[in-house]
Design a protein around this motif. Structure first.
Motif, PDB file in Angstrom:
ATOM      1  N   ILE A   6       0.847  -1.187   0.000  1.00  0.00           N
ATOM      2  CA  ILE A   6       0.000   0.000   0.000  1.00  0.00           C
ATOM      3  C   ILE A   6       0.888   1.244   0.000  1.00  0.00           C
ATOM      4  CG2 ILE A   6      -1.813   1.272   1.205  1.00  0.00           C
ATOM      5  CD1 ILE A   6      -2.697  -1.512   0.215  1.00  0.00           C
ATOM      6  N   GLY A   7       0.629   2.142  -0.917  1.00  0.00           N
ATOM      7  CA  GLY A   7       1.374   3.393  -0.962  1.00  0.00           C
ATOM      8  C   GLY A   7       0.679   4.458  -0.133  1.00  0.00           C
ATOM      9  N   LEU A   8       1.386   4.984   0.871  1.00  0.00           N
ATOM     10  CA  LEU A   8       0.868   6.107   1.651  1.00  0.00           C
ATOM     11  C   LEU A   8       1.271   7.385   0.920  1.00  0.00           C
ATOM     12  CD1 LEU A   8      -0.363   7.565   4.059  1.00  0.00           C
ATOM     13  CD2 LEU A   8       1.772   7.173   5.320  1.00  0.00           C
ATOM     14  N   ILE A   9       0.361   7.926   0.151  1.00  0.00           N
ATOM     15  CA  ILE A   9       0.638   9.116  -0.655  1.00  0.00           C
ATOM     16  C   ILE A   9       0.409  10.361   0.201  1.00  0.00           C
ATOM     17  CG2 ILE A   9      -0.014  10.428  -2.706  1.00  0.00           C
ATOM     18  CD1 ILE A   9      -0.842   7.761  -3.991  1.00  0.00           C
ATOM     19  N   VAL A  10       1.483  11.080   0.447  1.00  0.00           N
ATOM     20  CA  VAL A  10       1.397  12.320   1.236  1.00  0.00           C
ATOM     21  C   VAL A  10       0.961  13.417   0.278  1.00  0.00           C
ATOM     22  CG1 VAL A  10       2.619  13.918   2.744  1.00  0.00           C
ATOM     23  CG2 VAL A  10       3.184  11.479   2.788  1.00  0.00           C
ATOM     24  N   LYS A  44       6.488  15.462  -2.345  1.00  0.00           N
ATOM     25  CA  LYS A  44       7.675  16.325  -2.358  1.00  0.00           C
ATOM     26  C   LYS A  44       8.830  15.682  -3.125  1.00  0.00           C
ATOM     27  CE  LYS A  44       7.272  19.319   1.685  1.00  0.00           C
ATOM     28  NZ  LYS A  44       7.912  19.757   2.945  1.00  0.00           N
ATOM     29  N   ASP A  45       8.795  14.360  -3.244  1.00  0.00           N
ATOM     30  CA  ASP A  45       9.876  13.637  -3.920  1.00  0.00           C
ATOM     31  C   ASP A  45       9.646  13.472  -5.417  1.00  0.00           C
ATOM     32  OD1 ASP A  45      11.143  13.316  -1.452  1.00  0.00           O
ATOM     33  OD2 ASP A  45      10.106  11.423  -1.048  1.00  0.00           O
ATOM     34  N   TYR A  46       8.547  14.021  -5.929  1.00  0.00           N
ATOM     35  CA  TYR A  46       8.217  13.906  -7.345  1.00  0.00           C
ATOM     36  C   TYR A  46       7.992  15.302  -7.923  1.00  0.00           C
ATOM     37  CZ  TYR A  46       7.686   8.927  -6.590  1.00  0.00           C
ATOM     38  OH  TYR A  46       7.928   7.605  -6.277  1.00  0.00           O
ATOM     39  N   ALA A  47       8.881  15.723  -8.803  1.00  0.00           N
ATOM     40  CA  ALA A  47       8.785  17.053  -9.409  1.00  0.00           C
ATOM     41  C   ALA A  47       7.856  16.997 -10.620  1.00  0.00           C
ATOM     42  CB  ALA A  47      10.169  17.550  -9.802  1.00  0.00           C
ATOM     43  N   LEU A  48       6.615  16.674 -10.364  1.00  0.00           N
ATOM     44  CA  LEU A  48       5.656  16.535 -11.463  1.00  0.00           C
ATOM     45  C   LEU A  48       5.278  17.912 -12.012  1.00  0.00           C
ATOM     46  CD1 LEU A  48       3.377  13.853  -9.808  1.00  0.00           C
ATOM     47  CD2 LEU A  48       4.772  13.498 -11.865  1.00  0.00           C
ATOM     48  N   PRO A  49       5.319  18.079 -13.331  1.00  0.00           N
ATOM     49  CA  PRO A  49       4.866  19.353 -13.903  1.00  0.00           C
ATOM     50  C   PRO A  49       3.340  19.435 -13.816  1.00  0.00           C
ATOM     51  CG  PRO A  49       5.308  17.782 -15.649  1.00  0.00           C
ATOM     52  CD  PRO A  49       5.717  17.111 -14.360  1.00  0.00           C
ATOM     53  N   PRO A  65       9.669  12.462 -18.186  1.00  0.00           N
ATOM     54  CA  PRO A  65      10.328  11.412 -17.386  1.00  0.00           C
ATOM     55  C   PRO A  65       9.789  11.318 -15.963  1.00  0.00           C
ATOM     56  CG  PRO A  65      11.957  12.704 -18.583  1.00  0.00           C
ATOM     57  CD  PRO A  65      10.647  13.397 -18.769  1.00  0.00           C
ATOM     58  N   GLU A  66       9.478  12.466 -15.349  1.00  0.00           N
ATOM     59  CA  GLU A  66       8.987  12.427 -13.968  1.00  0.00           C
ATOM     60  C   GLU A  66       7.601  11.812 -13.903  1.00  0.00           C
ATOM     61  OE1 GLU A  66      10.189  13.404  -9.901  1.00  0.00           O
ATOM     62  OE2 GLU A  66      11.074  12.820 -11.816  1.00  0.00           O
ATOM     63  N   SER A  67       6.793  12.029 -14.916  1.00  0.00           N
ATOM     64  CA  SER A  67       5.476  11.382 -14.980  1.00  0.00           C
ATOM     65  C   SER A  67       5.639   9.874 -15.084  1.00  0.00           C
ATOM     66  CB  SER A  67       4.692  11.889 -16.190  1.00  0.00           C
ATOM     67  OG  SER A  67       4.449  13.268 -16.095  1.00  0.00           O
ATOM     68  N   ARG A  68       6.576   9.446 -15.920  1.00  0.00           N
ATOM     69  CA  ARG A  68       6.801   8.009 -16.077  1.00  0.00           C
ATOM     70  C   ARG A  68       7.339   7.393 -14.786  1.00  0.00           C
ATOM     71  NH1 ARG A  68       8.683   9.974 -21.096  1.00  0.00           N
ATOM     72  NH2 ARG A  68      10.879   9.599 -20.556  1.00  0.00           N
ATOM     73  N   ARG A  69       8.149   8.146 -14.043  1.00  0.00           N
ATOM     74  CA  ARG A  69       8.643   7.656 -12.740  1.00  0.00           C
ATOM     75  C   ARG A  69       7.479   7.498 -11.765  1.00  0.00           C
ATOM     76  NH1 ARG A  69      11.457   9.294  -7.778  1.00  0.00           N
ATOM     77  NH2 ARG A  69      10.925  11.485  -8.051  1.00  0.00           N
ATOM     78  N   TRP A  70       6.555   8.460 -11.759  1.00  0.00           N
ATOM     79  CA  TRP A  70       5.359   8.381 -10.921  1.00  0.00           C
ATOM     80  C   TRP A  70       4.507   7.173 -11.312  1.00  0.00           C
ATOM     81  CZ3 TRP A  70       3.201  10.103  -6.600  1.00  0.00           C
ATOM     82  CH2 TRP A  70       1.824  10.023  -6.445  1.00  0.00           C
ATOM     83  N   GLN A  71       4.305   6.993 -12.600  1.00  0.00           N
ATOM     84  CA  GLN A  71       3.514   5.868 -13.085  1.00  0.00           C
ATOM     85  C   GLN A  71       4.138   4.534 -12.670  1.00  0.00           C
ATOM     86  OE1 GLN A  71       3.468   6.736 -17.267  1.00  0.00           O
ATOM     87  NE2 GLN A  71       2.094   8.486 -17.017  1.00  0.00           N
ATOM     88  N   HIS A 101      -1.518  12.266 -13.600  1.00  0.00           N
ATOM     89  CA  HIS A 101      -0.322  11.831 -14.316  1.00  0.00           C
ATOM     90  C   HIS A 101      -0.250  10.320 -14.538  1.00  0.00           C
ATOM     91  CE1 HIS A 101       2.205  15.400 -15.010  1.00  0.00           C
ATOM     92  NE2 HIS A 101       1.543  15.916 -13.995  1.00  0.00           N
ATOM     93  N   ALA A 102      -1.271   9.597 -14.155  1.00  0.00           N
ATOM     94  CA  ALA A 102      -1.299   8.152 -14.413  1.00  0.00           C
ATOM     95  C   ALA A 102      -2.746   7.755 -14.659  1.00  0.00           C
ATOM     96  CB  ALA A 102      -0.699   7.371 -13.255  1.00  0.00           C
ATOM     97  N   TYR A 103      -2.933   6.516 -15.083  1.00  0.00           N
ATOM     98  CA  TYR A 103      -4.296   6.011 -15.260  1.00  0.00           C
ATOM     99  C   TYR A 103      -4.354   4.504 -15.078  1.00  0.00           C
ATOM    100  CZ  TYR A 103      -8.936   5.061 -17.012  1.00  0.00           C
ATOM    101  OH  TYR A 103     -10.234   4.628 -17.112  1.00  0.00           O
TER     102      TYR A 103
END
Length: 199
Positions: A6-10, A44-49, A65-71, A101-103
């Motif tokens: 489970i990801g705890l998304i802050v 804070k660890d993801y510099a998503l545009p 690239p940051e979107s793909r890292r998030w995905q 940024h994901a689906y």
């Protein structure tokens, strides 16, 4: 079967955010359990545009690239628990932006919420549930709502979240449901023909 991840998304990035009190507290409660594994995912660890892709990630790869890292991180997880600050009767802009940024990575996975603010973040959580449904997540009914009295007392240092047993009771109920849905949906996803062919 492995414990569901489970990801705890802050869901806030502002200075002096209340989420920095929520995340350690809820993580400690999760660590007592043997039916799920909680991992911190801090926006804070993801510099998503700001989301501006020409096509939804539901239909085409992101050019960022940051979107793909998030995905990729979202794809690793079996479910989500989001901290939900309430700004002007809605969720934070950074959390909504991250969700956009994901689906496919979210599809058929459960999501739960820890809301806080004057009405326990209830209005933000309700909007997030609607967004989650559009992203084909399964939002669960039970949540933790840290209402105004508790919220301000903790903010002022008059008490701590771990000293409020009624909130722990809410968290236990939420985790029971989240763990159940995460396990059942993980089994279902892994049993799909497409998953079997890819294995």
């Amino acid at each position: 079967m492995d414990k569901p991840k489970i990801g705890l998304i802050v869901g806030s990035v502002r200075e002096n955010r209340f989420a920095d009190k929520v995340a350690p507290w809820i993580s400690e409660l999760a660590a007592r359990r043997d039916d799920l594994a909680l991992e911190l995912v801090d926006l804070k660890d993801y510099a998503l545009p700001f989301f501006s892709d020409p096509v939804s990630p539901a239909y085409a790869p992101s050019p960022h690239p940051e979107s793909r890292r998030w995905q990729a991180k979202m794809a690793e997880l079996d479910g989500y628990l989001m901290t939900a600050a309430e700004y002007n009767r809605g969720p934070t802009g950074v959390l909504k932006n991250a969700l956009d940024h994901a689906y496919r990575e979210y599809n058929r996975k459960p999501v739960a919420f820890v809301g806080y603010g004057s009405v326990g973040g209830a209005r933000a959580v309700e909007q997030l549930r609607l967004i989650a449904i559009e992203l084909q997540m399964a939002p669960i009914r039970h949540a933790v709502h840290i209402g105004g009295g508790d919220f301000y007392a903790v903010m002022k240092g008059e008490t701590a979240l771990k000293e409020l047993p009624h909130l722990e009771k809410m968290a236990d109920t939420m985790f029971d449901d989240l763990a159940w849905w995460a396990r059942v949906l993980k089994q279902a996803r892994e049993g799909e023909p497409s998953a079997a062919k890819a294995a």
